[in-house]
Design a protein around this motif. Structure first.
Motif, PDB file in Angstrom:
ATOM      1  N   VAL A   1      -1.552  27.418  41.785  1.00 17.12           N
ATOM      2  CA  VAL A   1      -2.128  26.597  42.685  1.00 17.12           C
ATOM      3  C   VAL A   1      -1.790  25.726  40.808  1.00 17.12           C
ATOM      4  O   VAL A   1      -1.739  24.408  41.509  1.00 17.12           O
ATOM      5  N   ARG A   2      -1.934  25.749  39.648  1.00 11.65           N
ATOM      6  CA  ARG A   2      -1.462  24.858  38.779  1.00 11.65           C
ATOM      7  C   ARG A   2      -0.451  24.671  38.917  1.00 11.65           C
ATOM      8  O   ARG A   2       0.255  23.457  38.746  1.00 11.65           O
ATOM      9  N   ARG A   3       0.909  25.260  39.052  1.00 12.79           N
ATOM     10  CA  ARG A   3       1.998  25.113  39.487  1.00 12.79           C
ATOM     11  C   ARG A   3       2.364  24.091  40.505  1.00 12.79           C
ATOM     12  O   ARG A   3       3.650  24.063  40.293  1.00 12.79           O
ATOM     13  N   ASP A   4       1.948  24.273  41.280  1.00 12.18           N
ATOM     14  CA  ASP A   4       1.598  24.038  42.497  1.00 12.18           C
ATOM     15  C   ASP A   4       2.000  22.402  42.392  1.00 12.18           C
ATOM     16  O   ASP A   4       2.386  21.782  42.524  1.00 12.18           O
ATOM     17  N   VAL A   5       0.441  21.972  41.522  1.00  9.89           N
ATOM     18  CA  VAL A   5      -0.350  20.666  41.282  1.00  9.89           C
ATOM     19  C   VAL A   5       0.868  19.766  40.732  1.00  9.89           C
ATOM     20  O   VAL A   5       1.661  18.830  40.487  1.00  9.89           O
ATOM     21  N   VAL A   6       1.652  20.361  39.431  1.00  8.29           N
ATOM     22  CA  VAL A   6       3.084  20.068  38.534  1.00  8.29           C
ATOM     23  C   VAL A   6       3.805  20.182  39.375  1.00  8.29           C
ATOM     24  O   VAL A   6       4.792  18.994  39.021  1.00  8.29           O
ATOM     25  N   VAL A   7       4.144  20.736  40.226  1.00  6.09           N
ATOM     26  CA  VAL A   7       5.922  19.969  41.439  1.00  6.09           C
ATOM     27  C   VAL A   7       5.424  19.061  42.179  1.00  6.09           C
ATOM     28  O   VAL A   7       6.198  18.486  42.337  1.00  6.09           O
ATOM     29  N   ALA A   8       4.139  19.067  42.698  1.00  6.98           N
ATOM     30  CA  ALA A   8       3.668  18.031  43.447  1.00  6.98           C
ATOM     31  C   ALA A   8       4.253  16.692  43.409  1.00  6.98           C
ATOM     32  O   ALA A   8       4.630  15.710  43.452  1.00  6.98           O
ATOM     33  N   ARG A   9       3.018  16.962  41.750  1.00 10.37           N
ATOM     34  CA  ARG A   9       3.468  15.637  41.005  1.00 10.37           C
ATOM     35  C   ARG A   9       4.434  14.640  40.452  1.00 10.37           C
ATOM     36  O   ARG A   9       4.720  14.135  40.315  1.00 10.37           O
ATOM     37  N   CYS A  10       5.141  15.536  40.095  1.00 11.39           N
ATOM     38  CA  CYS A  10       6.230  15.478  39.452  1.00 11.39           C
ATOM     39  C   CYS A  10       7.079  14.948  40.567  1.00 11.39           C
ATOM     40  O   CYS A  10       7.942  14.101  40.181  1.00 11.39           O
ATOM     41  N   ASP A  11       7.499  15.181  41.522  1.00  9.19           N
ATOM     42  CA  ASP A  11       7.929  14.449  42.755  1.00  9.19           C
ATOM     43  C   ASP A  11       7.594  13.442  43.263  1.00  9.19           C
ATOM     44  O   ASP A  11       8.778  12.776  43.373  1.00  9.19           O
ATOM     45  N   ALA A  12       6.363  13.481  42.963  1.00  9.51           N
ATOM     46  CA  ALA A  12       6.057  12.152  43.433  1.00  9.51           C
ATOM     47  C   ALA A  12       5.969  11.199  42.199  1.00  9.51           C
ATOM     48  O   ALA A  12       6.356  10.032  42.837  1.00  9.51           O
ATOM     49  N   VAL A  13       5.982  11.056  41.005  1.00 14.78           N
ATOM     50  CA  VAL A  13       6.820  10.336  40.108  1.00 14.78           C
ATOM     51  C   VAL A  13       8.191   9.996  40.132  1.00 14.78           C
ATOM     52  O   VAL A  13       8.627   9.321  39.782  1.00 14.78           O
ATOM     53  N   ALA A  14       8.407  11.036  40.302  1.00 11.85           N
ATOM     54  CA  ALA A  14      10.297  10.893  40.167  1.00 11.85           C
ATOM     55  C   ALA A  14      10.455  10.179  41.364  1.00 11.85           C
ATOM     56  O   ALA A  14      11.623   8.749  42.067  1.00 11.85           O
ATOM     57  N   ARG A  15      10.082   9.989  42.959  1.00 14.54           N
ATOM     58  CA  ARG A  15      10.300   9.041  44.198  1.00 14.54           C
ATOM     59  C   ARG A  15      10.454   8.277  43.753  1.00 14.54           C
ATOM     60  O   ARG A  15      10.410   6.867  44.070  1.00 14.54           O
ATOM     61  N   LEU A  16       9.128   8.137  43.230  1.00 15.59           N
ATOM     62  CA  LEU A  16       8.252   6.695  43.055  1.00 15.59           C
ATOM     63  C   LEU A  16       8.938   5.924  41.414  1.00 15.59           C
ATOM     64  O   LEU A  16       9.951   4.675  41.653  1.00 15.59           O
ATOM     65  N   LEU A  17       9.577   6.580  41.241  1.00 15.32           N
ATOM     66  CA  LEU A  17      10.582   5.959  39.479  1.00 15.32           C
ATOM     67  C   LEU A  17      11.891   5.569  40.216  1.00 15.32           C
ATOM     68  O   LEU A  17      13.074   4.500  39.376  1.00 15.32           O
ATOM     69  N   ALA A  18      12.427   6.556  41.699  1.00 17.87           N
ATOM     70  CA  ALA A  18      13.955   6.486  41.771  1.00 17.87           C
ATOM     71  C   ALA A  18      14.333   5.367  42.502  1.00 17.87           C
ATOM     72  O   ALA A  18      15.210   4.393  42.523  1.00 17.87           O
ATOM     73  N   VAL A  19      13.011   4.748  42.953  1.00 14.92           N
ATOM     74  CA  VAL A  19      13.264   3.278  43.684  1.00 14.92           C
ATOM     75  C   VAL A  19      13.080   2.453  42.883  1.00 14.92           C
ATOM     76  O   VAL A  19      13.406   1.624  43.036  1.00 14.92           O
ATOM     77  N   ALA A  20      11.867   2.456  41.851  1.00 16.77           N
ATOM     78  CA  ALA A  20      11.391   1.444  41.236  1.00 16.77           C
ATOM     79  C   ALA A  20      12.972   1.059  40.480  1.00 16.77           C
ATOM     80  O   ALA A  20      13.276   0.025  39.937  1.00 16.77           O
ATOM     81  N   GLY A  21      14.099   2.050  40.455  1.00 15.22           N
ATOM     82  CA  GLY A  21      15.064   2.104  39.965  1.00 15.22           C
ATOM     83  C   GLY A  21      15.357   1.921  38.208  1.00 15.22           C
ATOM     84  O   GLY A  21      16.323   2.395  37.953  1.00 15.22           O
ATOM     85  N   TRP A  22      14.663   2.997  37.804  1.00 12.15           N
ATOM     86  CA  TRP A  22      14.271   4.269  36.709  1.00 12.15           C
ATOM     87  C   TRP A  22      15.463   5.215  36.653  1.00 12.15           C
ATOM     88  O   TRP A  22      14.444   6.425  37.086  1.00 12.15           O
ATOM     89  N   ASP A  23      16.323   5.415  37.387  1.00 11.56           N
ATOM     90  CA  ASP A  23      17.293   6.660  37.412  1.00 11.56           C
ATOM     91  C   ASP A  23      17.020   7.817  36.101  1.00 11.56           C
ATOM     92  O   ASP A  23      16.943   9.342  36.830  1.00 11.56           O
ATOM     93  N   ALA A  24      17.000   7.297  34.910  1.00 13.07           N
ATOM     94  CA  ALA A  24      17.228   8.462  34.100  1.00 13.07           C
ATOM     95  C   ALA A  24      15.618   8.981  34.174  1.00 13.07           C
ATOM     96  O   ALA A  24      15.747  10.532  33.985  1.00 13.07           O
TER      97      ALA A  24
END
Length: 371
Positions: free
Chosen positions: A214-237
């Motif tokens: 379950v710990r790994r699932d939380v890391v996956v879910a939160r990092c995926d959400a962070v990547a989505r928001l940063l991509a829309v904000a234009g910070w692709d790197a």
């Protein structure tokens, strides 16, 4: 190998892929993103620039109609792959690469496609007048814009002045967009004055792919959400950096290594003044703690981003079998209240910063069952 074959193989180095995620297929979508990165292929932002249409999951009737409409908009040469399981992603893209080199198939595909811009009436009148009369002019003014979006009408704004009113559907196929979500916005200028939201063919919320920890699932879910928001904000790197941590967790890397990657990611995100300025004044929502059903409470978007990173880091450092955080996704009905009064750019950021669940009842029942 002739010139055509040489150019085709050279073009395979930078194939543009439009990814369509079906509700419930987040694991397949993440596997597709990993394959694109491994091949140095490029995620397309619209059908017009796509060479490949990648459908993640098994669409039902409504999503299938959307997929067919998007497929019709892809220019040739084009190919389509339907990936129903993460294990089949690599083979699907090998087949796509081979299909893109099949010039005979592309010629047949081009011959079978009708030209929607063709003048079926033969053009003009019997005297060769290409413009027609005033009635024809009126008819053309009533025609919808590209994409089936109607022309703007008139409406009173809050000051009593008449402004153009446009009804604009966003989704369900947009980069970094919740799967199956259709957010219909009524715009005056570029400001949303009314909105409604639904998810096409919602499925029970079962969360992201289960890794057995379950710990790994939380890391996956939160990092995926962070990547989505940063991509829309234009910070692709930095969005790519978040996806790498997510993929490391999926690949079974030691959680201590994931924590180190999250430390570096958190420092870059929290130190960025430009990112804070970009998200300033925007609010999202999370499910109200300890409340059943669809109750939500507002959260500032920068705080939500920082909270995702903190939750992922805490899960990566937690003792074995520590449950971490529970689901806090909100129903689509919460979105209209969040986006009304915003311009379209802000709407995209708010939606990207919101965990949208299609079936909150199923999610809540599952959470209660684990307690």
């Amino acid at each position: 190998m002739g010139l055509t074959g040489f150019l085709g193989r050279w073009a395979l180095r930078r194939v543009h892929v439009l990814v369509v995620e079906v509700p419930g297929a987040a694991g397949v979508r993440m596997a597709v993103e990993r394959e694109l990165a491994a091949r140095s292929w490029v995620p397309a932002v619209s059908p017009a620039e796509a060479d490949v249409l990648a459908v993640c999951g098994s669409p039902g009737p409504r999503m299938s109609a959307v997929v067919e409409a998007v497929w019709d908009q892809l220019p040739g040469p084009r190919t389509r792959v339907d990936v129903e399981a993460a294990a089949g992603v690599s083979a699907a893209f090998e087949a796509a690469a081979a299909a893109l080199l099949d010039t005979g198939a592309h010629r047949r595909d081009a011959a079978s496609r009708s030209a929607p811009w063709a003048d079926t009436d033969g053009g003009g009148d019997e005297h060769g007048d290409e413009h027609g009369d005033d009635d024809d002019m009126d008819m053309h003014m009533d025609m919808p814009m590209p994409g089936g979006i109607g022309l703007a009408g008139g409406g009173d704004d809050r000051d009593g002045l008449e402004m153009d009113v446009l009804h604009l559907p966003l989704g369900p196929v947009l980069p970094h967009w919740p799967p199956g979500l259709v957010l219909t916005c009524t715009l005056q200028g570029d400001v949303v004055v009314h909105a409604s939201a639904e998810v096409l063919e919602p499925v029970p919320d079962r969360g992201l792919p289960v890794t057995g920890d379950v710990r790994r699932d939380v890391v996956v879910a939160r990092c995926d959400a962070v990547a989505r928001l940063l991509a829309v904000a234009g910070w692709d790197a930095v969005a790519a950096q978040a996806r790498r941590v997510r993929d490391d967790a999926l690949d079974g890397a030691a959680l201590a290594e994931c924590a180190a990657g999250l430390d570096r990611l958190t420092r870059r995100v929290t130190r960025s003044r430009v990112l804070r300025w970009s998200l300033r004044g925007l609010r999202t929502a999370v499910r109200a703690p300890g409340r059943a059903g669809a109750d939500t409470h507002p959260v500032d978007l920068p705080d939500r981003l920082r909270g995702w990173l903190e939750e992922a880091l805490a899960a990566a450092r937690a003792p074995e079998q520590d449950a971490g955080t529970g689901p806090d996704a909100v129903p689509p009905a919460a979105l209209p209240g969040l986006v009304t009064g915003l311009d379209l750019a802000a709407v995209r950021l708010v939606v990207a910063g919101t965990d949208v669940v299609a079936d909150l009842t199923a999610s809540t029942a599952g959470e209660a069952g684990r307690a």
